[in-house]
Design a protein around this motif. Structure first.
Motif, short mmCIF file in Angstrom:
data_model
loop_
_atom_site.label_atom_id
_atom_site.label_comp_id
_atom_site.label_asym_id
_atom_site.label_seq_id
_atom_site.Cartn_x
_atom_site.Cartn_y
_atom_site.Cartn_z
N LEU A 372 0.77 -1.56 0.01
CA LEU A 372 0.36 -0.24 0.11
C LEU A 372 0.66 1.21 0.27
O LEU A 372 1.95 1.61 0.11
CB LEU A 372 -1.00 0.06 1.22
N ASP A 373 0.49 3.14 -0.59
CA ASP A 373 1.25 3.60 -0.82
C ASP A 373 0.49 4.54 0.63
O ASP A 373 -0.61 3.93 1.33
CB ASP A 373 0.69 4.70 -1.46
N TYR A 374 1.90 5.25 1.16
CA TYR A 374 1.08 6.27 2.82
C TYR A 374 1.57 6.91 2.73
O TYR A 374 2.48 8.04 2.50
CB TYR A 374 2.41 4.93 3.72
N VAL A 375 0.78 8.23 3.59
CA VAL A 375 1.56 9.96 3.22
C VAL A 375 0.67 10.01 4.63
O VAL A 375 -0.36 9.68 5.54
CB VAL A 375 0.31 10.40 2.37
N GLU A 376 1.67 10.65 5.47
CA GLU A 376 1.22 10.77 6.69
C GLU A 376 0.54 12.57 6.96
O GLU A 376 -0.34 12.56 7.87
CB GLU A 376 2.53 11.85 7.40
N ASP A 377 0.36 13.55 5.81
CA ASP A 377 -0.95 14.34 6.11
C ASP A 377 -1.84 13.72 5.78
O ASP A 377 -1.60 13.33 4.48
CB ASP A 377 0.09 15.85 4.77
N PRO A 378 -3.27 13.78 6.33
CA PRO A 378 -4.42 13.63 5.80
C PRO A 378 -4.85 14.43 5.21
O PRO A 378 -5.74 14.59 3.72
CB PRO A 378 -5.26 13.41 6.83
N ILE A 379 -4.59 15.24 4.44
CA ILE A 379 -5.04 16.09 4.18
C ILE A 379 -3.96 15.71 2.03
O ILE A 379 -4.67 16.04 1.03
CB ILE A 379 -4.86 18.33 4.05
#
Length: 439
Positions: A372-379
């Motif tokens: 899966l891909d991951y991004v810390e900032d929900p925006i």
């Protein structure tokens, strides 16, 4: 008092820190040397609200320390709490008691004087006599070792508060237990003096308490989620229905939150373990309602997948989906049986590109689901998304202004599986919104 806590995961580390907070001298013991080093540095190897503060406070004073030596633990005190993990056995829902019996076997040779072994781990009913027999056979003190059962009822992200201010204290003993009861009452004196109900019972009843409590809670959650299915078919609103039901004092509002269902390391395990043990006792028909609770819970995850395909089409290949949430619940980094990650993985397997964000659980999620891909900032995580899924009810997500997001997506569509987003606000911001059990 002096006491030890054998096994320093979520349960054990929290119990050790809280016993130190109550004024006792505590030695935590865990066979994982790396975990011991982290705990001795005054922090936990996992996130649990308020726990690091207690660990730092009491390791600094020397009231709390950790070791990897069973011999040191056996010599340290005459009261030993055991809180090792009892996960499901591979390929079955039965409890795996390997860690429990391993701990008892390794602790026993050092027990040369009278001692109380208070087990907190979740187990199938009938385990206590086996522990007592092992101690009788292997401990030099033999019959002078008393076994008590002291189940825990902790909620992750509230574990410290639940330990220091529990809603009940359960102590299970065999027939002759006066010394063991006195020792445990001394250990929990401040909690008992605060007015906490203290329930003294037999081994078997105490063993059943945790599994029965979690099975009831799982059934209550699944009941309102079953009602959500009826609401979706009829056009009713499950949130309003849950509120109406909750005003009945016989039912209550707690545990009546409809949504994606339960997960984590306790409810699914204890529900499955309870059913399995009932089958072994030829009482399987009596827990049919619990089997249905598990089925309803699994169905909620599939419902979100079905809704995603309703919005994006049956072929998800090339579609970009953002998932808010990786932890099984807010306030923790625990991803065991996370409904959010189960849905994310299923959508990935169907061909979608899935981006996940979470305030605490991304590191754990990356290890288990590197695809899966991951991004810390929900925006930022919603950039170029075709669909947004709200799957863990973090307040960080519900506090985001939807107006900031709509223009960043390919298509402003959101499925709120937890019912924590303000649907009117999101619609006014231009979003197509759908929620489980709501029109």
């Amino acid at each position: 008092m002096k006491m030890t806590v054998i096994g320093c995961g979520y349960l054990g580390a929290t119990h050790a820190a809280c016993m130190a907070e109550l004024g006792h001298d505590v030695l935590g013991m865990d066979s994982d040397i790396d975990k011991v080093a982290i705990l001795n540095s005054g922090r936990a190897p996992f996130f649990e609200r308020d726990l690091d503060d207690l660990l730092a406070k009491h390791t600094a004073t020397g009231r709390l320390r950790f070791t990897a030596s069973y011999g040191e633990a056996a010599e340290f005190a005459d009261l030993h709490f055991i809180g090792v993990g009892t996960p499901p056995q591979p390929g079955t829902d039965a409890y795996d008691l390997t860690h429990l019996f391993d701990a008892v076997t390794k602790l026993a040779p050092g027990l040369t004087t009278p001692a109380v072994i208070a087990v907190k781990s979740s187990v199938p009913v009938g385990t206590a006599p086996r522990v007592a027999e092992l101690l009788r056979d292997m401990a030099p003190a033999g019959d002078l070792i008393e076994v008590a059962w002291n189940p825990e009822f902790l909620r992750e992200s509230f574990a410290v508060d639940d330990t220091l201010r529990p809603d009940r204290l359960v102590l299970g003993f065999n027939s002759d237990h006066s010394w063991a009861e006195a020792l445990l009452r001394q250990a929990f004196a401040k909690i008992i003096e605060s007015g906490t109900p203290t329930l003294v019972t037999d081994w078997a009843t105490a063993e059943l308490a945790k599994g029965a409590a979690n099975s009831f809670l799982a059934t209550k959650i699944s009941f309102i989620n079953a009602m959500a299915e009826v609401c979706e078919k009829s056009g009713a609103n499950v949130a309003e229905l849950a509120n109406i039901l909750g005003h009945d004092h016989r039912i209550g509002r707690h545990g009546m939150r409809p949504g994606l269902g339960f997960g984590g390391g306790c409810l699914p395990k204890d529900l499955g373990g309870f059913i399995t043990r009932a089958d072994e006792l030829n009482a399987g028909e009596a827990v049919g309602i619990l089997r249905e609770a598990a089925i309803v819970n699994a169905r909620r995850r599939q419902r979100v997948i079905d809704l995603a395909r309703d919005e994006l089409g049956p072929d998800l290949r090339g579609k970009r989906i953002t998932v808010w949430g990786a932890a099984f619940k807010p306030g923790t980094d625990d991803i065991r049986d996370s409904p959010a990650l189960a849905v994310a993985q299923a959508l990935h397997d169907l061909g979608a590109t899935v981006t996940v964000t979470d305030p605490k659980a991304l590191d754990n999620a990356r290890k288990l689901h590197p695809e899966l891909d991951y991004v810390e900032d929900p925006i930022a995580a919603v950039d170029d998304a075709d669909l947004l899924l709200n799957l863990t009810e973090w307040h960080q997500f519900s506090n985001i202004d939807p107006k900031r997001l709509a223009t960043r997506t390919n298509s402003p569509k959101v499925i709120d599986a937890r019912g924590t987003l303000n649907a009117d606000q999101w619609r006014e911001a231009g979003w197509m919104t759908r929620a489980l059990g709501r029109p």
